[in-house]
Design a protein around this motif. Structure first.
Motif, PDB file in Angstrom:
ATOM      1  N   VAL A 317      40.198  41.691  35.221  1.00 40.06           N
ATOM      2  CA  VAL A 317      40.970  40.446  35.320  1.00 40.06           C
ATOM      3  C   VAL A 317      41.345  39.958  33.924  1.00 40.06           C
ATOM      4  N   PHE A 318      40.367  39.974  33.018  1.00 40.49           N
ATOM      5  CA  PHE A 318      40.622  39.528  31.644  1.00 40.49           C
ATOM      6  C   PHE A 318      41.502  40.523  30.889  1.00 40.49           C
ATOM      7  N   ARG A 319      41.317  41.819  31.166  1.00 42.60           N
ATOM      8  CA  ARG A 319      42.145  42.849  30.519  1.00 42.60           C
ATOM      9  C   ARG A 319      43.621  42.556  30.760  1.00 42.60           C
ATOM     10  N   PHE A 320      43.985  42.329  32.007  1.00 41.57           N
ATOM     11  CA  PHE A 320      45.379  42.060  32.347  1.00 41.57           C
ATOM     12  C   PHE A 320      45.793  40.645  31.948  1.00 41.57           C
ATOM     13  N   GLY A 321      44.900  39.684  32.184  1.00 37.20           N
ATOM     14  CA  GLY A 321      45.226  38.284  31.896  1.00 37.20           C
ATOM     15  C   GLY A 321      45.502  38.022  30.430  1.00 37.20           C
ATOM     16  N   CYS A 420      54.159  40.239  35.674  1.00 31.38           N
ATOM     17  CA  CYS A 420      53.558  41.548  35.997  1.00 31.38           C
ATOM     18  C   CYS A 420      52.063  41.546  35.705  1.00 31.38           C
ATOM     19  N   TRP A 421      51.693  41.103  34.503  1.00 35.29           N
ATOM     20  CA  TRP A 421      50.269  41.123  34.124  1.00 35.29           C
ATOM     21  C   TRP A 421      49.449  40.187  35.005  1.00 35.29           C
ATOM     22  N   PHE A 422      50.024  39.042  35.384  1.00 38.22           N
ATOM     23  CA  PHE A 422      49.287  38.108  36.231  1.00 38.22           C
ATOM     24  C   PHE A 422      49.127  38.659  37.658  1.00 38.22           C
ATOM     25  N   ILE A 423      50.096  39.426  38.126  1.00 33.53           N
ATOM     26  CA  ILE A 423      49.953  40.073  39.441  1.00 33.53           C
ATOM     27  C   ILE A 423      48.798  41.075  39.393  1.00 33.53           C
ATOM     28  N   PHE A 424      48.744  41.872  38.331  1.00 31.26           N
ATOM     29  CA  PHE A 424      47.658  42.846  38.183  1.00 31.26           C
ATOM     30  C   PHE A 424      46.301  42.141  38.087  1.00 31.26           C
ATOM     31  N   ALA A 425      46.265  41.037  37.327  1.00 33.84           N
ATOM     32  CA  ALA A 425      45.019  40.284  37.179  1.00 33.84           C
ATOM     33  C   ALA A 425      44.591  39.686  38.512  1.00 33.84           C
ATOM     34  N   GLY A 426      45.553  39.179  39.283  1.00 30.88           N
ATOM     35  CA  GLY A 426      45.241  38.613  40.592  1.00 30.88           C
ATOM     36  C   GLY A 426      44.667  39.656  41.534  1.00 30.88           C
ATOM     37  N   PHE A 427      45.226  40.863  41.501  1.00 31.60           N
ATOM     38  CA  PHE A 427      44.703  41.944  42.342  1.00 31.60           C
ATOM     39  C   PHE A 427      43.250  42.254  41.971  1.00 31.60           C
ATOM     40  N   ALA A 428      42.975  42.386  40.660  1.00 29.70           N
ATOM     41  CA  ALA A 428      41.614  42.679  40.219  1.00 29.70           C
ATOM     42  C   ALA A 428      40.649  41.564  40.623  1.00 29.70           C
TER      43      ALA A 428
END
Length: 444
Positions: A317-321, A420-428
């Protein structure tokens, strides 16, 4: 040179081959007219990881000594990679490839023979260490760490190396001829692969041993699928695949994302160190990875396996966020650095502790098959689906655009990266919360 040093050199080159292009090839693919195919280039690695390591493992067990098969595999992988390089040379820097299908095919051949070498190199190391009376638990980790060093070394090399107008030099300044932007990264990988092929034939012999006859189901590692009958293991493997969907996202898109700032109208942003040295910056991730491996025993002992796995999930989550809120200039660049630091926890804490969990929970007769199933769910099925899904998201919010820099047209993947990054973070985040609520390994 003693045995451990020789094996360390083998590991150094094994991962140096991969580090030359894994995190930066997206920049070249965009300029070569293959920007929309980036997710497939990473998905191919996951697809071949489902079956090629098993096939090569059977060959190494029964027909060809592992160190020789390792060399042959690198010869074929290196030759195919050099063919990709030559196609780039023929097209020229900044030009689209005339035969994209052939380029994809040769890349696929290279990856198909490279991915099994990761397991084969471990087999060679374990065999040699045991044969000479070494303790694999104690003596292998320092050897394996040299692999991460090799990966970092070639990342730094292609980040700074330039071949321009017949001259070779290194620079940290803006230069579109850096290897990280051109086909020269494939040349580095191919040459190192050929050199490793020659080196493999100097390694100690790994004699083939007579093994008991096993069924086709066992030899393909499919007997481990009976673990899905247990709720705990079924949930574990399902979440392994879900988390595996995160694995290749930043390998594929962190480079193009950071490099895209070179096309900014703000001169301070366009000329910033981060924007012009994306590969060097993201190599912090691999440094963190090497250090986090050493921290796992302490965290497992103190917090237990479920907590350690949760640390990994929320680290994603932090990686993407952090990528979503960062920028290449101060203070935003600190977010990029933090993203790279937490990558070590995100990657290692699940992959390594997950392997330990599988080893603890499975009966001896299927331990190897269960580890293969774990890798297939994470690096095979999960990584493939995740990479393709991430590609659809990025292509929906971003597009390749040509920008004139110093009189030369360069391609950058620009758009709404933050979404894009927030979508990935939300998924994680959803995966992590669900894992915390549903998975209960019990005390052991």
């Amino acid at each position: 040179m003693n045995l451990k040093s020789r094996l360390a050199v083998m590991n150094f080159f094994e991962f140096a081959v991969w580090g030359a292009y894994l995190t930066c090839m997206s920049n070249y693919l965009g300029s070569a007219g293959l920007g929309d195919m980036i997710p497939w280039f990473y998905a191919i690695q996951g697809i071949v990881s489902i079956f090629m390591p098993t096939i090569m493992g059977i060959i190494a067990d029964k027909y060809v000594q592992p160190q020789r098969l390792l060399g042959i595999s690198h010869l074929l992988a290196g030759a195919a990679m050099l063919f990709c390089w030559w196609m780039g040379v023929e097209a020229g820097i900044g030009n689209e490839l005339p035969n994209k299908s052939l380029f994809v095919a040769m890349y696929t051949v290279s990856v198909a023979f490279f991915m099994p070498t990761i397991a084969l190199s471990n087999t060679v190391a374990f065999s040699a260490l045991k044969k000479n009376g070494f303790d694999t638990v104690k003596d292998f980790p320092p050897i394996r760490v040299l692999g991460t060093v090799g990966f970092i070394a070639t990342m730094w090399f292609v980040n700074c190396a330039v071949w321009q107008d017949g001259s070779f030099f290194f620079t940290l300044q803006e230069n579109s001829y850096k290897f990280q932007y051109t086909y020269m990264q494939f040349f580095v990988s191919g040459v190192l692969s050929i050199l490793l092929c020659a080196y493999c034939f100097t390694l100690p012999e790994c004699r083939l041993e007579e093994k008991r006859e096993v069924s086709l189901l066992e030899s393909l590692g499919l007997s481990a699928f009976k673990l899905f009958k247990t709720k705990k293991m079924a949930l574990f493997f399902i979440f392994s695949a879900l988390l595996g969907m995160c694995l290749q996202v930043t390998n594929g898109y962190a480079g193009p994302f950071i490099t895209s700032f070179k096309g900014s109208a703000d001169a301070a942003v366009a000329t910033s160190f981060a924007a012009n040295n994306a590969t060097l910056l993201t190599s912090i991730s691999q440094v963190s990875e090497a250090l986090c491996i050493l921290m796992i025993p302490f965290f497992l002992k103190r917090f237990g396996i479920k907590t350690v796995m949760l640390m990994s999930m929320f680290a994603w989550v932090f990686r993407f966020g952090f990528f979503g809120i960062g920028s290449p200039t101060m203070p935003g660049v600190l977010m990029f650095i933090l993203s790279c630091i937490v990558y070590g926890v995100a990657f290692d804490f699940f992959n390594v502790s997950g392997g330990i969990f599988v080893d603890q929970e499975c009966e001896p007769s299927i331990k190897a098959s269960a580890q293969g199933l774990f890798m297939m769910m994470t690096n095979g099925l999960g990584a493939t689906i995740g990479t393709l899904a991430a590609g659809e998201i990025v292509n929906s919010y971003c597009s390749w655009q040509n920008v004139m820099i110093n009189g030369q047209s360069q391609s950058f993947l620009v758009g709404d990266w933050q979404t894009c990054w927030f979508i990935f973070a939300g998924f994680a985040l959803v995966v992590g919360v669900s894992f915390a609520l549903l998975f209960n390994p019990g005390k052991k």
